[in-house]
Design a protein around this motif. Structure first.
Motif, PDB file in Angstrom:
ATOM      1  N   GLY B 108       0.965  -1.246   0.179  1.00 11.03           N
ATOM      2  CA  GLY B 108      -0.069  -0.029   0.119  1.00 11.03           C
ATOM      3  C   GLY B 108       0.815   1.367  -0.074  1.00 11.03           C
ATOM      4  O   GLY B 108       0.675   2.183  -0.797  1.00 11.03           O
ATOM      5  N   ILE B 109       1.847   1.292   0.834  1.00  8.67           N
ATOM      6  CA  ILE B 109       2.899   2.470   0.722  1.00  8.67           C
ATOM      7  C   ILE B 109       3.436   2.722  -0.477  1.00  8.67           C
ATOM      8  O   ILE B 109       3.468   3.682  -0.951  1.00  8.67           O
ATOM      9  CB  ILE B 109       3.930   2.271   1.928  1.00  8.67           C
ATOM     10  CG1 ILE B 109       3.160   2.193   3.352  1.00  8.67           C
ATOM     11  CG2 ILE B 109       4.803   3.317   1.973  1.00  8.67           C
ATOM     12  CD1 ILE B 109       4.232   1.976   4.488  1.00  8.67           C
ATOM     13  N   SER B 110       3.848   1.557  -1.066  1.00  9.37           N
ATOM     14  CA  SER B 110       4.557   1.737  -2.531  1.00  9.37           C
ATOM     15  C   SER B 110       3.671   2.376  -3.492  1.00  9.37           C
ATOM     16  O   SER B 110       4.122   3.201  -4.038  1.00  9.37           O
ATOM     17  CB  SER B 110       5.028   0.231  -2.798  1.00  9.37           C
ATOM     18  OG  SER B 110       5.427   0.292  -4.099  1.00  9.37           O
ATOM     19  N   THR B 189       0.440  11.383   5.078  1.00  9.78           N
ATOM     20  CA  THR B 189       1.599  11.139   4.315  1.00  9.78           C
ATOM     21  C   THR B 189       1.081   9.809   3.725  1.00  9.78           C
ATOM     22  O   THR B 189      -0.124   9.319   4.159  1.00  9.78           O
ATOM     23  CB  THR B 189       2.605  10.675   5.372  1.00  9.78           C
ATOM     24  OG1 THR B 189       2.232   9.711   6.073  1.00  9.78           O
ATOM     25  CG2 THR B 189       3.313  11.861   6.024  1.00  9.78           C
ATOM     26  N   PRO B 190       1.592   9.386   2.624  1.00 14.10           N
ATOM     27  CA  PRO B 190       1.411   7.949   1.834  1.00 14.10           C
ATOM     28  C   PRO B 190       1.428   7.004   2.939  1.00 14.10           C
ATOM     29  O   PRO B 190       0.440   6.059   2.849  1.00 14.10           O
ATOM     30  CB  PRO B 190       2.429   8.109   0.683  1.00 14.10           C
ATOM     31  CG  PRO B 190       2.757   9.445   0.733  1.00 14.10           C
ATOM     32  CD  PRO B 190       2.838  10.148   1.926  1.00 14.10           C
ATOM     33  N   GLU B 191       2.136   6.955   3.816  1.00 11.95           N
ATOM     34  CA  GLU B 191       2.280   5.886   4.857  1.00 11.95           C
ATOM     35  C   GLU B 191       0.983   5.901   5.722  1.00 11.95           C
ATOM     36  O   GLU B 191       0.575   4.878   5.907  1.00 11.95           O
ATOM     37  CB  GLU B 191       3.543   6.138   5.649  1.00 11.95           C
ATOM     38  CG  GLU B 191       5.020   6.046   5.233  1.00 11.95           C
ATOM     39  CD  GLU B 191       5.529   6.921   3.947  1.00 11.95           C
ATOM     40  OE1 GLU B 191       4.996   8.286   4.121  1.00 11.95           O
ATOM     41  OE2 GLU B 191       6.213   6.732   3.348  1.00 11.95           O
ATOM     42  N   MET B 198      -4.430  -0.587   4.340  1.00 19.33           N
ATOM     43  CA  MET B 198      -3.930  -2.032   4.507  1.00 19.33           C
ATOM     44  C   MET B 198      -4.497  -2.593   5.762  1.00 19.33           C
ATOM     45  O   MET B 198      -4.643  -3.786   5.600  1.00 19.33           O
ATOM     46  CB  MET B 198      -2.465  -1.958   4.334  1.00 19.33           C
ATOM     47  CG  MET B 198      -2.049  -1.561   3.100  1.00 19.33           C
ATOM     48  SD  MET B 198      -2.734  -2.220   1.528  1.00 19.33           S
ATOM     49  CE  MET B 198      -2.118  -3.789   1.374  1.00 19.33           C
ATOM     50  N   THR B 199      -4.813  -1.933   6.777  1.00 21.85           N
ATOM     51  CA  THR B 199      -5.188  -2.402   7.915  1.00 21.85           C
ATOM     52  C   THR B 199      -6.645  -2.956   7.711  1.00 21.85           C
ATOM     53  O   THR B 199      -6.915  -4.027   8.049  1.00 21.85           O
ATOM     54  CB  THR B 199      -5.352  -1.572   9.076  1.00 21.85           C
ATOM     55  OG1 THR B 199      -4.185  -0.810   9.429  1.00 21.85           O
ATOM     56  CG2 THR B 199      -5.978  -1.860  10.282  1.00 21.85           C
TER      57      THR B 199
END
Lengths: 213, 213
Positions: B108-110, B189-191, B198-199
């Motif tokens: 997901g972060i990518s 943030t993207p994170e 993603m959770t």
């Protein structure tokens, strides 16, 4: 049967008419006629893109002017139809289906079974309108369900932005499942479609909500 | 830099130009000009609904006839822009991010980090176009990623209909997250955005894919 439809038509956000002001019966009747007329045109094989305001108004036995008193555009009518449909399905979900864990599919089965009552409408909207127009209101319906899940399970309220993310993410996921379901001609039972959906979404939703107890 | 854009423009399914026939450079240049012209109009404050083919063509220094040789409608241009953007983000995801479990957010972060390179375009499309038009191609991009996940983790191939459900459900979920992210002005943030996404999706996706080993 007129009352619940009336509530839906008047209360849908982002559309004309506000929830605060009660909408009178004549207005509701005109809106319903315009919604029915648009669906009838789709049933006759028309695509949404080519449907004019004149055609829809004429089919409803109303004028263009009346059309514009209720809706901005034919797209707007479709959003209204979809909002009513989701609203109806979600309002029929029993509190029993809202207790955690949601991963056991009860909730997904309940929603999809109630939506299945509108199978003909879903199929029409999915095949004859840009999918987006009709499933946009799914997010709003899911946001409402989320509030009920929080309340039924006595969870602390979610942060506003987390609530918004969860509602739109789950709403988007439902939208995706419904599109495939409709495109495949409702070949899967509501139970089978719900199982795929809840297998993907259930464990994460439970984990996220359980963090909060 | 011309080659990857060219591949995207030529290969996007559901749009004009087919993947089988290589598209010549002049055609790609015209398409790119029309995409850029539409984005420039949006940057100037126009809404997609009011943009005419003439306006877009004139801004690109091309004729209406040339516009119609490449696209059916302005909506179609937006779909092309969005398809390019998702294609670009997904093609930049490294194989390392595709190994199971996906619940740890790497994937997901990518994806969201690569999409963040196009933040300005996403924000324009999200605020000035019906959200649906620009996020429709997300499903196709996710379908491609899913194939790569199956291959990188040496999983047995998915049944066609399960593949379709998973791609559209996860694509819809991403779509929902991206809409909220853009509407909130990319405040997270993207994170952080990826973590919520993603959770919700990760544990179920891992469970579903792991069933198959």
């Amino acid at each position: 049967m007129e009352a619940p439809v009336g509530v839906d038509l008047g209360a849908s956000s982002g559309l004309m008419g506000t929830a605060e002001k009660p909408v009178d019966r004549r207005i509701l009747r005109s809106r319903q006629k315009l919604c029915d007329a648009l669906l009838d045109e789709l049933k006759d094989g028309q695509q949404l893109e080519v449907l004019s305001v004149s055609t829809i108004a004429a089919r409803a036995g109303l004028t263009r002017k009346t059309f514009y008193a209720h809706f901005h555009s034919p797209d707007n009518v479709v959003r209204q139809i979809a909002a009513n449909m989701f609203q109806r399905a979600v309002s029929q979900v029993e509190n029993d289906a809202l207790t955690l864990p949601v991963a056991d599919s009860r909730l997904g089965i309940s929603i999809l079974s109630h939506l299945a009552d509108d199978m003909e409408t879903i199929a029409l909207l999915a095949t004859r309108c840009p999918s987006a127009v009709f499933l946009e209101p799914a997010g709003e319906a899911i946001a409402e369900l989320l509030d009920r899940i929080v309340s039924v399970n006595a969870l602390p309220p979610l942060d506003a932005h987390v609530h918004e993310y969860i509602a739109q993410i789950i709403g988007g996921a439902f939208r995706g499942a419904i599109i495939v379901w409709a495109e495949r001609g409702f070949k899967e039972t509501p139970e089978a479609a719900a199982k795929i959906l809840m297998t993907l979404l259930g464990p994460g939703t439970d984990a996220l909500l359980n963090q909060r107890r």
